[in-house]
Scaffold this motif. Structure first.
Motif, short mmCIF file in Angstrom:
data_model
loop_
_atom_site.label_atom_id
_atom_site.label_comp_id
_atom_site.label_asym_id
_atom_site.label_seq_id
_atom_site.Cartn_x
_atom_site.Cartn_y
_atom_site.Cartn_z
N GLU A 209 35.14 41.80 23.06
CA GLU A 209 35.50 40.38 23.05
C GLU A 209 37.01 40.19 23.20
N GLN A 210 37.77 41.13 22.64
CA GLN A 210 39.22 41.06 22.83
C GLN A 210 39.58 41.22 24.31
N VAL A 211 38.85 42.08 24.99
CA VAL A 211 39.10 42.28 26.43
C VAL A 211 38.81 40.98 27.18
N LEU A 212 37.69 40.34 26.84
CA LEU A 212 37.34 39.08 27.51
C LEU A 212 38.44 38.04 27.24
N TYR A 213 38.97 38.09 26.03
CA TYR A 213 40.04 37.16 25.66
C TYR A 213 41.30 37.42 26.49
N LEU A 214 41.60 38.72 26.66
CA LEU A 214 42.78 39.08 27.46
C LEU A 214 42.63 38.63 28.90
N VAL A 215 41.45 38.85 29.44
CA VAL A 215 41.24 38.58 30.87
C VAL A 215 41.07 37.08 31.13
N HIS A 216 40.26 36.43 30.26
CA HIS A 216 39.94 35.03 30.54
C HIS A 216 40.80 34.04 29.74
N GLY A 217 41.49 34.54 28.71
CA GLY A 217 42.36 33.64 27.95
C GLY A 217 41.67 32.91 26.82
N THR A 218 40.33 33.02 26.73
CA THR A 218 39.62 32.40 25.61
C THR A 218 38.55 33.38 25.13
N LEU A 219 38.16 33.23 23.87
CA LEU A 219 37.05 34.03 23.35
C LEU A 219 35.76 33.44 23.90
N PRO A 220 34.71 34.28 24.07
CA PRO A 220 33.45 33.77 24.59
C PRO A 220 32.97 32.58 23.76
N GLU A 221 32.51 31.54 24.43
CA GLU A 221 32.07 30.32 23.75
C GLU A 221 30.69 30.49 23.11
N ASP A 222 29.79 31.11 23.88
CA ASP A 222 28.42 31.26 23.39
C ASP A 222 28.42 32.26 22.25
N PRO A 223 27.61 31.97 21.20
CA PRO A 223 27.53 32.95 20.12
C PRO A 223 27.07 34.28 20.70
N ARG A 224 27.62 35.35 20.15
CA ARG A 224 27.28 36.68 20.65
C ARG A 224 25.77 36.89 20.59
N PRO A 225 25.20 37.46 21.66
CA PRO A 225 23.76 37.73 21.61
C PRO A 225 23.50 38.66 20.43
N LYS A 226 22.69 38.22 19.49
CA LYS A 226 22.44 39.06 18.30
C LYS A 226 20.99 38.96 17.96
N SER A 227 20.48 40.07 17.47
CA SER A 227 19.07 40.08 17.09
C SER A 227 18.94 39.49 15.70
N ASP A 228 19.38 38.23 15.53
CA ASP A 228 19.27 37.66 14.19
C ASP A 228 18.51 36.34 14.21
N SER A 229 17.52 36.28 15.08
CA SER A 229 16.62 35.14 15.09
C SER A 229 15.87 35.16 13.76
N VAL A 230 15.19 34.04 13.48
CA VAL A 230 14.44 33.98 12.21
C VAL A 230 13.47 35.16 12.11
N ALA A 231 12.84 35.51 13.21
CA ALA A 231 11.88 36.63 13.19
C ALA A 231 12.58 37.91 12.74
N ALA A 232 13.76 38.15 13.31
CA ALA A 232 14.46 39.39 12.97
C ALA A 232 14.90 39.36 11.51
N VAL A 233 15.37 38.19 11.05
CA VAL A 233 15.81 38.11 9.66
C VAL A 233 14.63 38.36 8.74
N ASN A 234 13.46 37.87 9.13
CA ASN A 234 12.28 38.10 8.30
C ASN A 234 11.97 39.58 8.16
N LEU A 235 12.42 40.36 9.12
CA LEU A 235 12.23 41.79 9.05
C LEU A 235 13.49 42.46 8.51
N GLY A 236 14.34 41.66 7.92
CA GLY A 236 15.58 42.24 7.37
C GLY A 236 16.58 42.45 8.49
#
Lengths: 239, 239
Positions: A209-236
């Motif tokens: 993300e720091q690299v994207l910031y260096l190249v594009h000048g801003t941090l990515p707007e979209d939340p980072r793709p993460k496996s933390d949907s409700v389903a995933a949280v239910n599985l810890g």
């Protein structure tokens, strides 16, 4: 961002030398991950001790990089993009230091787990996970050195695979614990390690993300793709 | 380090305004810890949701502080101690952002734990632990704003109490899991939360260490007092 060597300024030279330290730090961290994993899998306590000992070197490198960065700012008074480049060095070194810490913590548990019942498949699953994370970290640093936004974006996307590996392991550990209470303590420790490996992946992502910031000048707007949907949280799920 | 207001330079004024942002960030993080703990203890899902939502504000403040710090360096070209002061702001904001993340992760598990068997005593023990960590964080920030090395050293020493609370909880969770496998999933999640609270304490300590660095010019030489002796590790000790 690769500048022509012939017109390289004093600032560029200084920055390159700090970046070389970051790359060296990255190699040490990678070795720490590999060795900590092997020590755990083969109950190699001297190797685990070695990983713990060498973590001080990694910590020392971070301090050194911070000091070099501060000196560079003081000496060359960089502006705008150049200043951002120096501040990013500090962030990247900080992420690497944390990954090193997680490897050290993994090593710390080697002695303990050597005395507990073996959890079938856990060693192999953890090794696959650390291999994925090592590759992620290597690519993140590569994308940093080359200011390669495409590779950085790819690293960011690939971290979800590590999260999925973690989620699968979490479920396995639960099963082993339910099946036989004698597995509980070992699984608690292994779960810890798995979680720390998953966090290493997060730090690789933060470098990307720091690299994207260096190249594009801003941090990515979209939340980072993460496996933390409700389903995933239910599985810890990963967090 | 408190300078006379009458001879305050433009640099001092700018730095003070960034530090005010850090203090504001600290307050938001403290509220997040308190609210996440209460949400968990009382199964208050809307409050947990609120904590998750407000974490974005904390993240945003970190970005803002980083940008203000970069602007200050670019504009005033500080040297030596002044430069170190600005770089420390970045480190402190980064520590606070992580503590906020841990509070958010605690909030994420509220819904899940509300549906599981209650583990007797866990809510109270966790609340005591988060109260200790909140106090630690408050004092760490206080020591930072006042450049109070005595208070910073005290914060560093007190973190061991949080580690001990964590170790005690870890043993309790193990007992509950061994006694009744139906407690396993809830204990895994609670253990996670306890570990994250213990890590919040580590970040409070790292802020205190930055203060010692500012005042003394070097990071503490002795390894941080930590409850990670072999005995503690054997009990799943803090790392």
């Amino acid at each position: 961002m690769q500048r022509d060597k012939h017109i390289m300024s004093a600032f560029d030279r200084d920055l390159e030398s700090i970046q070389a330290e970051v790359v060296r730090m990255g190699r040490l961290v990678e070795t720490a991950i590999t060795d900590a994993t092997r020590a755990l899998e083969t109950s190699d306590e001297p190797l685990a001790e070695e990983v713990r000992r060498r973590d001080r070197e990694i910590d020392q490198l971070e301090v050194q990089i911070n000091e070099s960065a501060a000196r560079l700012i003081a000496l060359r008074a960089p502006r705008a993009t150049d200043l951002r480049l120096v501040l990013t060095v500090i962030k990247v070194a900080s992420a690497l230091e944390r990954v090193g810490d997680y490897a050290k913590n993994m090593a710390k548990r080697t002695h303990l787990l050597a005395q507990m019942p073996t959890i079938p498949g856990a060693g192999l699953a953890l090794r696959r996970m650390t291999e994925a994370v090592s590759a992620l970290l290597r690519d993140a640093l590569d994308s940093y050195v080359r200011r390669d936004a495409t590779l950085a974006a790819e690293v960011r996307a690939r971290d979800i695979e590590v999260d999925q590996m973690y989620n699968a392991l979490f479920r396995e550990f639960l099963t082993h614990m339910m099946e036989d209470p004698r597995n509980i303590t070992a699984c608690m420790h292994l779960h810890f390690i798995a979680k720390n490996v998953e966090r290493m992946g997060d730090h690789a992502t933060s470098i990307a993300e720091q690299v994207l910031y260096l190249v594009h000048g801003t941090l990515p707007e979209d939340p980072r793709p993460k496996s933390d949907s409700v389903a995933a949280v239910n599985l810890g799920g990963a967090d």
